[in-house]
Write a protein that holds these residues in place. Structure first.
Motif, mmCIF file in Angstrom:
data_model
loop_
_atom_site.group_PDB
_atom_site.id
_atom_site.type_symbol
_atom_site.label_atom_id
_atom_site.label_comp_id
_atom_site.label_asym_id
_atom_site.label_seq_id
_atom_site.Cartn_x
_atom_site.Cartn_y
_atom_site.Cartn_z
ATOM 1 N N LEU A 75 0.095 -1.785 -6.732
ATOM 2 C CA LEU A 75 1.205 -0.886 -6.401
ATOM 3 C C LEU A 75 1.659 -1.085 -4.966
ATOM 4 C CD1 LEU A 75 0.129 2.493 -8.076
ATOM 5 C CD2 LEU A 75 1.666 0.740 -8.969
ATOM 6 N N PHE A 76 2.947 -0.957 -4.747
ATOM 7 C CA PHE A 76 3.533 -1.036 -3.413
ATOM 8 C C PHE A 76 3.987 0.371 -3.019
ATOM 9 C CE2 PHE A 76 7.570 -1.500 -0.973
ATOM 10 C CZ PHE A 76 7.018 -1.996 0.201
ATOM 11 N N LYS A 77 3.483 0.859 -1.905
ATOM 12 C CA LYS A 77 3.852 2.198 -1.422
ATOM 13 C C LYS A 77 4.733 2.057 -0.192
ATOM 14 C CE LYS A 77 -0.205 3.995 -0.752
ATOM 15 N NZ LYS A 77 -1.212 5.042 -0.454
ATOM 16 N N GLN A 78 5.833 2.800 -0.194
ATOM 17 C CA GLN A 78 6.754 2.727 0.940
ATOM 18 C C GLN A 78 7.311 4.109 1.243
ATOM 19 O OE1 GLN A 78 10.746 0.794 0.556
ATOM 20 N NE2 GLN A 78 9.959 -0.604 2.130
ATOM 21 N N LYS A 79 7.330 4.487 2.499
ATOM 22 C CA LYS A 79 7.891 5.783 2.878
ATOM 23 C C LYS A 79 9.406 5.774 2.707
ATOM 24 C CE LYS A 79 4.751 8.122 6.074
ATOM 25 N NZ LYS A 79 4.644 8.693 7.433
ATOM 26 N N ARG A 80 9.905 6.793 2.027
ATOM 27 C CA ARG A 80 11.348 6.933 1.845
ATOM 28 C C ARG A 80 11.740 8.396 2.037
ATOM 29 N NH1 ARG A 80 13.529 2.499 -2.530
ATOM 30 N NH2 ARG A 80 12.222 0.789 -1.812
ATOM 31 N N ASN A 81 13.043 8.637 2.171
ATOM 32 C CA ASN A 81 13.528 9.993 2.364
ATOM 33 C C ASN A 81 13.876 10.626 1.023
ATOM 34 O OD1 ASN A 81 14.783 8.451 5.070
ATOM 35 N ND2 ASN A 81 13.768 10.422 5.441
ATOM 36 N N GLY A 82 13.397 11.853 0.828
ATOM 37 C CA GLY A 82 13.658 12.563 -0.407
ATOM 38 C C GLY A 82 14.484 13.814 -0.188
ATOM 39 N N ARG B 129 4.180 -3.927 -7.185
ATOM 40 C CA ARG B 129 4.472 -4.889 -6.128
ATOM 41 C C ARG B 129 5.112 -6.138 -6.732
ATOM 42 N NH1 ARG B 129 1.610 -8.987 -3.789
ATOM 43 N NH2 ARG B 129 -0.251 -8.429 -5.016
ATOM 44 N N SER B 130 6.307 -6.473 -6.262
ATOM 45 C CA SER B 130 7.041 -7.626 -6.790
ATOM 46 C C SER B 130 7.182 -8.745 -5.759
ATOM 47 C CB SER B 130 8.436 -7.183 -7.245
ATOM 48 O OG SER B 130 9.147 -6.592 -6.170
ATOM 49 N N MET B 131 6.657 -8.522 -4.548
ATOM 50 C CA MET B 131 6.724 -9.527 -3.484
ATOM 51 C C MET B 131 5.328 -9.817 -2.945
ATOM 52 S SD MET B 131 9.960 -8.328 -1.157
ATOM 53 C CE MET B 131 11.639 -8.336 -1.761
ATOM 54 N N HIS B 132 5.193 -10.968 -2.355
ATOM 55 C CA HIS B 132 3.968 -11.258 -1.623
ATOM 56 C C HIS B 132 3.870 -10.284 -0.456
ATOM 57 C CE1 HIS B 132 3.323 -14.871 -3.934
ATOM 58 N NE2 HIS B 132 4.528 -15.340 -3.625
ATOM 59 N N VAL B 133 2.682 -9.933 -0.070
ATOM 60 C CA VAL B 133 2.499 -9.023 1.062
ATOM 61 C C VAL B 133 3.161 -9.624 2.294
ATOM 62 C CG1 VAL B 133 0.812 -7.891 2.558
ATOM 63 C CG2 VAL B 133 0.333 -8.163 0.098
ATOM 64 N N ASN B 134 4.053 -8.837 2.949
ATOM 65 C CA ASN B 134 4.789 -9.340 4.113
ATOM 66 C C ASN B 134 5.074 -8.209 5.082
ATOM 67 O OD1 ASN B 134 7.916 -8.468 3.729
ATOM 68 N ND2 ASN B 134 6.959 -8.823 1.728
ATOM 69 N N LYS B 135 5.384 -8.565 6.315
ATOM 70 C CA LYS B 135 5.588 -7.573 7.369
ATOM 71 C C LYS B 135 7.012 -7.024 7.407
ATOM 72 C CE LYS B 135 6.590 -11.181 10.806
ATOM 73 N NZ LYS B 135 6.192 -11.773 12.100
ATOM 74 N N ASP B 136 7.938 -7.593 6.607
ATOM 75 C CA ASP B 136 9.340 -7.173 6.652
ATOM 76 C C ASP B 136 9.725 -6.219 5.525
ATOM 77 O OD1 ASP B 136 9.926 -8.777 8.879
ATOM 78 O OD2 ASP B 136 10.151 -10.553 7.603
ATOM 79 N N SER B 137 8.747 -5.781 4.734
ATOM 80 C CA SER B 137 9.059 -4.980 3.550
ATOM 81 C C SER B 137 9.718 -3.643 3.888
ATOM 82 C CB SER B 137 7.787 -4.729 2.737
ATOM 83 O OG SER B 137 6.812 -4.091 3.541
ATOM 84 N N ASP B 138 9.454 -3.110 5.096
ATOM 85 C CA ASP B 138 10.046 -1.831 5.481
ATOM 86 C C ASP B 138 11.347 -1.989 6.264
ATOM 87 O OD1 ASP B 138 8.072 -0.286 4.309
ATOM 88 O OD2 ASP B 138 6.773 -0.390 6.071
#
Length: 468
Positions: free
Chosen positions: A312-319, A331-340
């Motif tokens: 799973l990929f967890k990302q902070k978003r506004n609700g 998770r659909s991408m390789h782990v990377n530093k630009d995901s956010d």
């Protein structure tokens, strides 16, 4: 004689009630036949006659509480769907209550559910067909209402474009103004507003008058209003506000003071919020208990094989109200530093093969049913954006934060309108925001069902070009 709206006609109301009774009787006759036998149903036993009579009688209070909307000019498919669901639910409750009061009257739950389902299908199909026939007829010049506009064209531009939809059955005869008309307002300028009275006396066909009041013409406005009242012409006064207030408003009261709120928000109603939340809990809970464990197992194994890292990929978003929450995805991408920071693009090298497939088919969004069950999200609503994008776009796009007045959704009105995926230009995001705000101001349970259905169709047809 003035043209009346169809929904105001007593004859039309009586015809609708008779038609609904027929549809209900057909529905419950078939339900009885399928749960018992067609031979028995054709003999019309006492139990069936009683059931049909009770059903017919429940149509009258149902019609009074939930009158149909399909004859109205300014109505859309989701309104008809929502009202049809409400009508059938209400009628079924009345029927259950009536049956429970009659001794030795026993109707199987299966028969009631089947009858209500048949009734809904027939009712919704009939109302949709009639509504579309009326739209076609009005576009050909039948059942029209004749309109004149009075006032500054800048204030009347929105109402002009709304009424200029020929399928609604309005014919705009012209506008009274001293100002020059915008190029997109193809109207006859009938002169100064002082000439309105003489025009009305000479043109008895006028049925609707839309006016922007002007304090310099108080006496003329009063005279026009009184004439409209005495000659069955519907008079509409448009408020004069600054540009940021020229959107849909709602009239309310605070004590004895009349107020105009900036927008109508159906989900401010606790009943509407309760209905939406209950549907979210039941649907997401059922999905998480049945389909999701299988999907998680299969997707998890493939993700682990193709790309090291978490499933799973967890990302902070506004609700809701801009509050932050962790949005879940496969998770659909390789782990990377630009995901956010950086949105996914069509040929993004960060995506692995199965991840690309998941994004195209929306499988990657399925863990968000957990967010829905927890209450961070809803099944339908504006898509949540990354924190960085919220900060950037809230400065660049007017009214951007309005989309946070409701919970974010797994799918939304903007997405089924084609505004999804990568936003390469500011205009694309502005269109998405406009669609989100329209959803906030026009929510209905029927609209949610419509969006979910269109989302499902798009997934099955792979009809989403920007799904990457």
């Amino acid at each position: 004689m003035k043209i009346k709206n169809l929904e105001e006609s007593g004859i039309v109301k009586s015809a609708i009630i008779c038609n609904d009774i027929i549809l209900l009787m057909v529905s419950y006759w078939f339900a009885f036949a399928l749960t018992h036998s067609f031979a028995l149903a054709f003999n019309f036993p006492y139990a069936l006659k009683t059931e049909l009579l009770i059903g017919a009688l429940t149509i009258f209070p149902t019609f009074y509480i939930a009158p149909p909307v399909f004859l109205k000019r300014m109505v859309y498919g989701n309104d008809i769907l929502g009202r049809s669901v409400y009508t059938v639910c209400l009628q079924t409750l009345f029927m259950i209550a009536a049956i429970s009061l009659i001794r030795r009257m026993n109707v199987a739950g299966e028969e009631l559910l089947m009858g209500a389902s048949f009734f809904f299908c027939l009712l919704y199909a009939e109302r949709t067909i009639v509504h579309n026939i009326l739209k076609h007829s009005r576009s050909k010049g039948h059942n029209q209402r004749y309109v004149i506009l009075v006032g500054h064209p800048w204030n009347l531009e929105d109402i002009y474009h709304t009424l200029n939809d020929h399928s609604l059955g309005f014919k705009i005869l012209g506008i009274f103004t001293r100002k020059e008309l915008p190029e997109d307002m193809q109207l006859k300028n009938l002169g100064d507003r002082r000439m309105v009275m003489s025009y009305l006396r000479q043109h008895q066909e006028v049925t609707d008058l839309y006016m922007v009041p002007d304090t310099d013409y108080t006496a003329e406005t009063d005279e026009i209003f009184r004439y409209c009242e005495d000659h069955m012409i519907r008079f509409y006064a448009l408020p004069v506000f600054m540009e940021f207030l020229t959107k849909r408003m709602e009239l309310s009261h605070l004590g004895s003071t009349m107020l105009l709120s900036v927008r109508n928000e159906p989900l401010q109603d606790p009943v509407n919020r309760g209905v939406k939340r209950l549907f979210d809990i039941l649907t997401s809970g059922l999905f998480l208990l049945t389909v999701f464990p299988i999907v998680y197992l299969i997707a998890g194994i493939i993700i682990k094989i193709q790309s090291p890292g978490p499933i799973l990929f967890k990302q902070k978003r506004n609700g809701l109200d801009g509050k932050e929450f962790y949005c879940l995805k496969f998770r659909s991408m390789h782990v990377n530093k630009d995901s956010d920071r950086i949105q996914a693009t069509k040929n993004d090298p960060r995506k692995f093969k199965f991840g690309n497939l998941m994004r195209k088919t929306n499988i990657d969004e399925l863990p968000q049913f957990i967010n829905v069950f927890k209450g961070d999200m809803s099944l339908v609503g504006p898509r949540p954006h990354m924190l960085l994008h919220t900060q950037e776009y809230s400065r660049l796009i007017r009214r951007y934060m309005v989309r946070h007045l409701v919970k974010p959704g797994i799918t939304g009105w903007a997405q089924v309108q084609g505004f999804r995926g990568e936003t390469k230009t500011l205009d694309q995001m502005e269109n998405r925001v406009k669609a989100d705000i329209w959803y906030v101001e026009n929510w209905s349970f029927g609209l949610d069902l419509r969006i979910m259905w269109r989302t499902l169709l798009n997934m099955l047809r792979h009809n989403e070009e920007n799904a990457y």
